[in-house]
Design a protein around this motif. Structure first.
Motif, short mmCIF file in Angstrom:
data_model
loop_
_atom_site.label_atom_id
_atom_site.label_comp_id
_atom_site.label_asym_id
_atom_site.label_seq_id
_atom_site.Cartn_x
_atom_site.Cartn_y
_atom_site.Cartn_z
N UNK A 19 27.95 -20.57 -12.28
CA UNK A 19 28.61 -21.78 -11.80
C UNK A 19 28.69 -21.82 -10.28
N UNK A 20 28.69 -20.65 -9.65
CA UNK A 20 28.75 -20.62 -8.20
C UNK A 20 27.48 -21.25 -7.64
N UNK A 21 27.66 -22.40 -6.97
CA UNK A 21 26.48 -23.23 -6.68
C UNK A 21 25.78 -22.91 -5.38
N UNK A 22 26.28 -21.91 -4.64
CA UNK A 22 25.56 -21.54 -3.42
C UNK A 22 24.51 -20.52 -3.83
N UNK A 23 23.26 -20.94 -3.83
CA UNK A 23 22.22 -20.14 -4.49
C UNK A 23 22.00 -18.77 -3.85
N UNK A 24 22.05 -18.71 -2.50
CA UNK A 24 21.79 -17.40 -1.89
C UNK A 24 22.95 -16.44 -2.11
N UNK A 30 31.83 -12.24 0.23
CA UNK A 30 30.69 -12.21 -0.68
C UNK A 30 29.96 -10.87 -0.57
N UNK A 31 29.30 -10.45 -1.62
CA UNK A 31 28.41 -9.29 -1.46
C UNK A 31 27.32 -9.66 -0.44
N UNK A 32 26.69 -8.67 0.15
CA UNK A 32 25.64 -8.95 1.12
C UNK A 32 24.54 -9.79 0.48
N UNK A 33 24.02 -10.73 1.26
CA UNK A 33 22.93 -11.55 0.73
C UNK A 33 22.05 -12.01 1.88
N UNK A 34 20.86 -12.49 1.56
CA UNK A 34 19.98 -12.99 2.61
C UNK A 34 20.04 -14.51 2.64
N UNK A 35 19.89 -15.07 3.83
CA UNK A 35 19.92 -16.52 3.99
C UNK A 35 18.86 -17.15 3.09
N UNK A 50 14.14 -15.82 9.99
CA UNK A 50 15.26 -16.56 10.55
C UNK A 50 16.16 -17.05 9.42
N UNK A 51 17.41 -17.30 9.76
CA UNK A 51 18.33 -17.86 8.78
C UNK A 51 18.33 -19.37 8.97
N UNK A 52 19.33 -19.85 9.70
CA UNK A 52 19.37 -21.26 10.03
C UNK A 52 18.47 -21.56 11.23
N UNK A 97 0.83 -1.20 0.00
CA UNK A 97 0.00 0.00 0.00
C UNK A 97 0.87 1.26 0.00
N UNK A 98 2.10 1.12 0.46
CA UNK A 98 3.03 2.26 0.41
C UNK A 98 3.77 2.32 -0.92
N UNK A 99 3.52 1.33 -1.77
CA UNK A 99 4.18 1.30 -3.08
C UNK A 99 5.68 1.07 -3.00
N UNK A 100 6.06 0.05 -2.24
CA UNK A 100 7.48 -0.19 -2.02
C UNK A 100 8.19 -0.68 -3.29
N UNK A 101 9.43 -0.24 -3.46
CA UNK A 101 10.25 -0.70 -4.58
C UNK A 101 11.67 -0.93 -4.09
N UNK A 102 12.49 -1.59 -4.89
CA UNK A 102 13.87 -1.86 -4.52
C UNK A 102 13.96 -2.60 -3.20
N UNK A 103 13.06 -3.54 -3.03
CA UNK A 103 12.86 -4.15 -1.73
C UNK A 103 13.34 -5.60 -1.72
N UNK A 104 14.19 -5.91 -0.74
CA UNK A 104 14.70 -7.30 -0.58
C UNK A 104 14.92 -7.51 0.90
N UNK A 105 14.16 -8.40 1.47
CA UNK A 105 14.21 -8.56 2.92
C UNK A 105 14.43 -10.01 3.34
N UNK A 106 15.13 -10.18 4.46
CA UNK A 106 15.39 -11.51 5.00
C UNK A 106 16.40 -11.41 6.13
N UNK A 107 17.05 -12.54 6.43
CA UNK A 107 18.14 -12.51 7.39
C UNK A 107 19.42 -12.23 6.61
N UNK A 108 20.03 -11.07 6.87
CA UNK A 108 21.14 -10.63 6.01
C UNK A 108 22.50 -11.14 6.51
#
Ligand SMILES: *[C@@H]1O[C@H](CO)[C@@H](O)[C@H](O)[C@H]1NC(C)=O
Ligand SMILES: *[C@@H]1O[C@H](CO)[C@@H](O)[C@H](O)[C@H]1NC(C)=O
Ligand SMILES: *[C@@H]1O[C@H](CO)[C@@H](O)[C@H](O)[C@H]1NC(C)=O
Ligand SMILES: *[C@@H]1O[C@H](CO)[C@@H](O)[C@H](O)[C@H]1NC(C)=O
Length: 388
Positions: free
Chosen positions: A288-293, A259-264, A314-316, A222-233
């Motif tokens: 080729x990098x097989x760790x998907x996150x 690694x660049x920042x990523x979410x679990x 949560x992550x793990x 409803x706030x019209x969010x963009x550029x949004x990626x959320x999780x356990x960083x």
């Protein structure tokens, strides 16, 4: 005023000195020591102090489109192109699963992933699909397949006839092919569900508190969010160079210190504009990098998107069983046997009654402090979640 000014100066000086000290220790110890503490310090300093742009990563992993296509050109063994036909889809939720995990899929279908329940009880459209690869005949068939005398793929076809929710491509379903599964999700959304407002990807042993998540996403939408990626960083995480680790990554594959920042990968959400950008990044990056996150982090880095932390993803970690947690949790990892009980307990109307109002909130702050702020209790939501 003057005193405040001096205080600030003093703080900055201390900060500067600490930084210098850490840096010089890092420089001295750089080559001599190589335990995990040092590698974390190294990667952190790399992340925060030395290079923060990671443009070189982007550059060196960029490959010609024709070559990048080899990571996304697998054909579909099971597909439902019309699954997202509804006009207004709040969330497309992909569960990463493996062919043999039929029990996990059924548990999700009858708890947090029940689309009918979500539509009726929460009033929104969420599409829950399972992303999986294929089984190869030379692989040992699992006991259930042998017992019934029905082939592996035939079982999946039957399961899909009942539920129409399996999206399967013909790459071998294995840990080291998880990045192919990630690419499958973004490409499928681009082609068949581009109008969904959010995309989530989750493991098949994750518990998603769907009512809380839907409320949160509706508010954002409803706030019209963009550029949004959320999780356990994960910030400044170092690649693991220990060959015996499941997450081992050789230097030839990824030669930088962090690694660049990523979410679990256990569970995270992106807005549709980010999903669109990630799709485009996958067209020119070496997957080729097989760790998907981690690969997701590399794609996001290439298109200038960075993740934000939400304490109740949560992550793990596994969330403590408590109604004060249920009233705010988004995801919790490692639930298989207890998923039905947790779903019942976490969505019971009693939870909201007991945890709202001034008294309920006070009680919950105390309860969460006791649950989350123990020094020896790792792997769950961070202590600061107690104050939200
Ligand atoms: C999903 O929810 C609906 C409505 O609440 C219910 O009738 C149905 O049995 C549920 N489906 C499964 C697979 O449990
Ligand atoms: C990934 O899938 C491809 C295509 O099925 C297969 O050739 C390859 O061996 C798989 N890789 C791993 C590491 O499982
Ligand atoms: C992608 O990376 C892998 C592993 O680092 C490498 O072997 C391969 O040659 C690269 N592919 C291209 C097209 O550069
Ligand atoms: C990453 O590389 C692509 C293709 O070379 C380029 O279009 C993009 O701008 C780069 N991104 C960053 C952040 O440098």
């Amino acid at each position: 005023m003057f005193v405040n000014f001096r205080r600030i100066r003093k703080c900055q000086l201390v900060q500067l000195m600490t930084t210098c000290l850490v840096l010089s220790v890092v420089m001295i110890c750089w080559e001599q020591l190589d335990n995990s503490v040092v590698s974390h310090v190294k990667s952190y300093s790399y992340r925060y102090l030395l290079v923060n742009q990671f443009t070189c990563i982007n550059k060196s992993l960029t490959i010609p489109r024709e070559q990048a296509r080899s990571f996304s050109s697998f054909h579909y063994l099971l597909n439902h192109p019309g699954k997202c036909a509804d006009r207004d889809v709040l969330l497309l939720l992909f569960v990463k699963t493996s062919p043999e995990n039929i029990e996990r899929r059924n548990a999700i279908r009858s708890t947090w992933g029940n689309e009918t329940y979500i539509r009726h009880a929460l009033g929104v459209t969420v599409k829950v699909l399972f992303a999986l690869g294929s089984v190869q005949t030379k692989r040992e068939e699992p006991a259930w397949s042998k017992r019934s005398g029905v082939g592996f793929q035939e079982r999946l076809v039957r399961e899909d006839r009942l539920h129409s929710d399996l999206i399967q491509q013909d790459f071998l379903d294995s840990f080291h092919n998880l990045t192919l599964k990630l690419i499958l999700q973004f490409h499928w959304m681009h082609k068949h569900c581009a109008h969904a407002r959010f995309l989530m990807t989750a493991d098949d042993d994750v518990f998603v508190h769907m009512p809380n998540l839907v409320g949160y996403l509706q508010e954002l939408s409803s706030r019209g969010v963009a550029d949004f990626w959320v999780g356990r960083v994960h910030r400044g995480a170092p690649p693991i160079r220990d060959r015996s680790s499941k997450y081992y990554v050789p230097l030839e594959m990824y030669r930088w210190l962090s690694y660049p920042d990523y979410t679990a990968g256990a569970g995270y959400v992106v807005s549709s504009d980010v999903a669109h950008k990630i799709y485009h990044a996958t067209l020119t990056l070496n997957a080729s990098l097989y760790i998907d996150d981690v690969f997701m982090g590399i794609c996001a880095n290439a298109v200038g998107v960075s993740p934000q932390e939400h304490v109740y993803f949560s992550g793990e970690g596994k969330a403590p069983y408590h109604q004060c947690i249920y009233s705010q949790m988004m995801t919790s990892h490692g639930h298989v046997e207890d998923i039905h009980d947790l779903w019942r307990a976490a969505t019971h109307p009693r939870v909201k009654q007991h945890t709202s109002g001034p008294l309920g909130r006070l009680y919950c702050t105390a309860a969460k402090l006791a649950l989350l702020c123990k020094p020896y209790y790792f792997n769950t939501y961070p202590c600061k979640a107690a104050f939200l």
